[in-house]
Motif scaffolding. Sequence first.
Motif, PDB file in Angstrom:
ATOM      1  N   UNK A 248     -10.057 -37.641  18.451  1.00 60.72           N
ATOM      2  CA  UNK A 248      -9.239 -37.385  16.960  1.00 60.72           C
ATOM      3  C   UNK A 248      -8.613 -38.729  16.620  1.00 60.72           C
ATOM      4  N   UNK A 249      -8.394 -39.607  17.478  1.00 58.51           N
ATOM      5  CA  UNK A 249      -7.778 -40.935  17.032  1.00 58.51           C
ATOM      6  C   UNK A 249      -8.798 -41.765  16.212  1.00 58.51           C
ATOM      7  N   UNK A 250     -10.262 -41.725  16.592  1.00 59.60           N
ATOM      8  CA  UNK A 250     -11.286 -42.410  16.089  1.00 59.60           C
ATOM      9  C   UNK A 250     -11.513 -41.824  14.682  1.00 59.60           C
ATOM     10  N   UNK A 251     -11.366 -40.447  14.681  1.00 58.25           N
ATOM     11  CA  UNK A 251     -11.519 -39.881  13.158  1.00 58.25           C
ATOM     12  C   UNK A 251     -10.695 -40.232  12.196  1.00 58.25           C
ATOM     13  N   UNK A 252      -9.230 -40.606  12.654  1.00 55.15           N
ATOM     14  CA  UNK A 252      -8.160 -41.013  11.631  1.00 55.15           C
ATOM     15  C   UNK A 252      -8.225 -42.194  11.367  1.00 55.15           C
ATOM     16  N   UNK A 253      -8.568 -43.175  12.059  1.00 56.43           N
ATOM     17  CA  UNK A 253      -8.637 -44.590  11.731  1.00 56.43           C
ATOM     18  C   UNK A 253      -9.220 -45.777  12.692  1.00 56.43           C
ATOM     19  N   UNK A 254      -9.579 -46.748  12.365  1.00 57.60           N
ATOM     20  CA  UNK A 254     -10.236 -47.663  13.486  1.00 57.60           C
ATOM     21  C   UNK A 254      -9.190 -48.026  14.527  1.00 57.60           C
ATOM     22  N   UNK A 255      -9.541 -48.175  15.590  1.00 58.05           N
ATOM     23  CA  UNK A 255      -8.709 -48.855  16.710  1.00 58.05           C
ATOM     24  C   UNK A 255      -8.684 -50.247  16.742  1.00 58.05           C
ATOM     25  N   UNK A 256      -9.941 -50.723  16.344  1.00 64.29           N
ATOM     26  CA  UNK A 256      -9.990 -52.219  16.334  1.00 64.29           C
ATOM     27  C   UNK A 256     -10.678 -52.623  15.149  1.00 64.29           C
ATOM     28  N   UNK A 257     -10.029 -53.251  14.304  1.00 65.97           N
ATOM     29  CA  UNK A 257     -10.585 -53.394  12.697  1.00 65.97           C
ATOM     30  C   UNK A 257     -11.355 -54.825  12.793  1.00 65.97           C
ATOM     31  N   UNK A 258     -11.613 -55.358  14.020  1.00 67.53           N
ATOM     32  CA  UNK A 258     -12.612 -56.590  14.095  1.00 67.53           C
ATOM     33  C   UNK A 258     -13.045 -56.742  15.562  1.00 67.53           C
ATOM     34  N   UNK A 259     -14.281 -57.002  15.982  1.00 64.68           N
ATOM     35  CA  UNK A 259     -14.565 -56.947  17.345  1.00 64.68           C
ATOM     36  C   UNK A 259     -13.916 -58.238  18.013  1.00 64.68           C
ATOM     37  N   UNK A 260     -13.407 -57.916  19.168  1.00 62.57           N
ATOM     38  CA  UNK A 260     -12.659 -58.806  19.859  1.00 62.57           C
ATOM     39  C   UNK A 260     -10.994 -59.159  19.459  1.00 62.57           C
ATOM     40  N   UNK A 261     -10.694 -58.479  18.393  1.00 65.11           N
ATOM     41  CA  UNK A 261      -9.112 -58.546  17.752  1.00 65.11           C
ATOM     42  C   UNK A 261      -8.373 -57.658  18.418  1.00 65.11           C
ATOM     43  N   UNK A 262      -7.259 -57.706  18.430  1.00 62.76           N
ATOM     44  CA  UNK A 262      -6.081 -56.765  18.884  1.00 62.76           C
ATOM     45  C   UNK A 262      -6.742 -55.356  18.683  1.00 62.76           C
ATOM     46  N   UNK A 263      -6.415 -54.373  19.581  1.00 62.62           N
ATOM     47  CA  UNK A 263      -6.054 -54.892  20.859  1.00 62.62           C
ATOM     48  C   UNK A 263      -7.092 -54.707  21.961  1.00 62.62           C
ATOM     49  N   UNK A 264      -8.288 -55.412  21.557  1.00 64.38           N
ATOM     50  CA  UNK A 264      -9.462 -55.391  22.390  1.00 64.38           C
ATOM     51  C   UNK A 264      -9.084 -55.816  23.816  1.00 64.38           C
ATOM     52  N   UNK A 265      -8.468 -57.072  24.028  1.00 65.15           N
ATOM     53  CA  UNK A 265      -8.348 -57.699  25.352  1.00 65.15           C
ATOM     54  C   UNK A 265      -7.444 -56.585  26.064  1.00 65.15           C
ATOM     55  N   UNK A 266      -6.565 -55.998  25.475  1.00 65.56           N
ATOM     56  CA  UNK A 266      -5.862 -55.086  26.470  1.00 65.56           C
ATOM     57  C   UNK A 266      -6.461 -53.855  26.931  1.00 65.56           C
ATOM     58  N   UNK A 267      -7.312 -53.126  25.720  1.00 70.55           N
ATOM     59  CA  UNK A 267      -8.488 -52.228  26.177  1.00 70.55           C
ATOM     60  C   UNK A 267      -9.330 -52.629  27.051  1.00 70.55           C
ATOM     61  N   UNK A 268      -9.790 -53.683  27.310  1.00 69.94           N
ATOM     62  CA  UNK A 268     -10.836 -54.353  28.311  1.00 69.94           C
ATOM     63  C   UNK A 268     -10.078 -54.417  29.434  1.00 69.94           C
ATOM     64  N   UNK A 269      -8.845 -54.855  29.506  1.00 71.97           N
ATOM     65  CA  UNK A 269      -8.180 -54.877  30.935  1.00 71.97           C
ATOM     66  C   UNK A 269      -7.963 -53.300  31.572  1.00 71.97           C
ATOM     67  N   UNK A 270      -7.402 -52.527  30.605  1.00 75.17           N
ATOM     68  CA  UNK A 270      -7.155 -51.218  30.969  1.00 75.17           C
ATOM     69  C   UNK A 270      -8.368 -50.508  31.553  1.00 75.17           C
ATOM     70  N   UNK A 271      -9.242 -50.667  31.003  1.00 81.89           N
ATOM     71  CA  UNK A 271     -10.585 -49.759  31.430  1.00 81.89           C
ATOM     72  C   UNK A 271     -11.288 -50.294  32.453  1.00 81.89           C
ATOM     73  N   UNK A 272     -11.232 -51.831  32.447  1.00 85.97           N
ATOM     74  CA  UNK A 272     -11.912 -52.395  33.524  1.00 85.97           C
ATOM     75  C   UNK A 272     -11.057 -52.496  34.934  1.00 85.97           C
TER      76      UNK A 272
END
Length: 373
Positions: A248-272
């Motif tokens: 649902x969230x992806x259908x509404x709007x992007x989560x990251x507006x650019x590769x490696x931008x916010x909140x990519x580092x946090x996502x990387x940490x949470x998932x990993x």
Amino acid sequence: MVGRKRYSIAQALRYVTYLMAPLLVAACGAGPAESRLQDYQARLARTLQLELPIQSESELARFPRPRDLVAKPVTATIDLIELWSLRDCALHGLIANKNSSLGRVSLSSTKLFHELDFLRLLPACLKQLEISGRDELSTALEQVGNAKRERLPSFIWQALLGGQEYRDYWNLPQQVPDYDAAAGAPAQQAAQALIILAQAWLKNDYRVDRAAVETHLKKMRFGNAGVLQKSLILQHNYLSSLDVATKVRLAERPICFSAGGAPAPVIDNVVRKYFVGELQPWSVQLQKGIAQLQAAQQLEALLALGEPEAFQSWRLKRDELLEIASGAPRRHVQSLLPVLEQCGLSPGQAPAAYPQKMSNRSDLGLPTTTPGT
């Protein structure tokens, strides 16, 4: 100090207790596995700004009530006059013991041993009756033997699957402990041994090692299939809730507006850290447990001809739930892939630590970790 409100020790303790109450309730209400699921769900939902749906909990398959598993008795019997006529036959003592008050309240396994002994001793007794010319009694006894052979799958089912041992094997715990596949290995071996014994009995080999059967049943009793079932359902509930919200969230709007931008580092940490590092080792144990269940399921299939209707309904529902729940980690990885790609975290994109630790685990559908992560 002037103007500062002073608290007594009792008031301070009450205040601390008030602050800690939610944590204490959470600690009491969830086992370690569910606590990690809750933590990961909360972290990922916060990071991706997800609105989690009301979590629809899959219904657990609860073992049928004992009264719904009781088999109907065999109608063919030997009366007292006929029993007296068998006094020179080895079946005489066996039948007399079965008709005693002790025999009528014996365990299902003891009743099975009686049926097997009866069928094992029957041919010699029939031959003895034939030699002595007691044809009428021989015919009556043979009818009893035919009825017992016809009901043998039910007798075996009652002894191996209808008792307290198999019920305990599938017992659903209040709180889910950390599942350990190694703890389920003895029950798996016991189920495999019982399959061999049951196959022999069904092929008219009525020999029985009572001590071995009781030992195998005891090992089944201390298995952890119920823990496995509840663990898989919990994992399915929490991860599926995240999957729906992420879509649902992806259908509404992007989560990251650019590769490696916010909140990519946090996502990387949470998932990993919290999915790959903390949940994956537990998920791998669950997958091993599913493989171990195959022995018990094969034993059930072998004796399906003798199972009560209530058990069949439970078995089919349980297998359906397990099949759906076992795919939860794979589906969750699939739901994360669009997020990782959008944020430059998928394999071959940004030089983050997480994608370099991904591998093609097609059997589990899970990322893998290396030591030290």
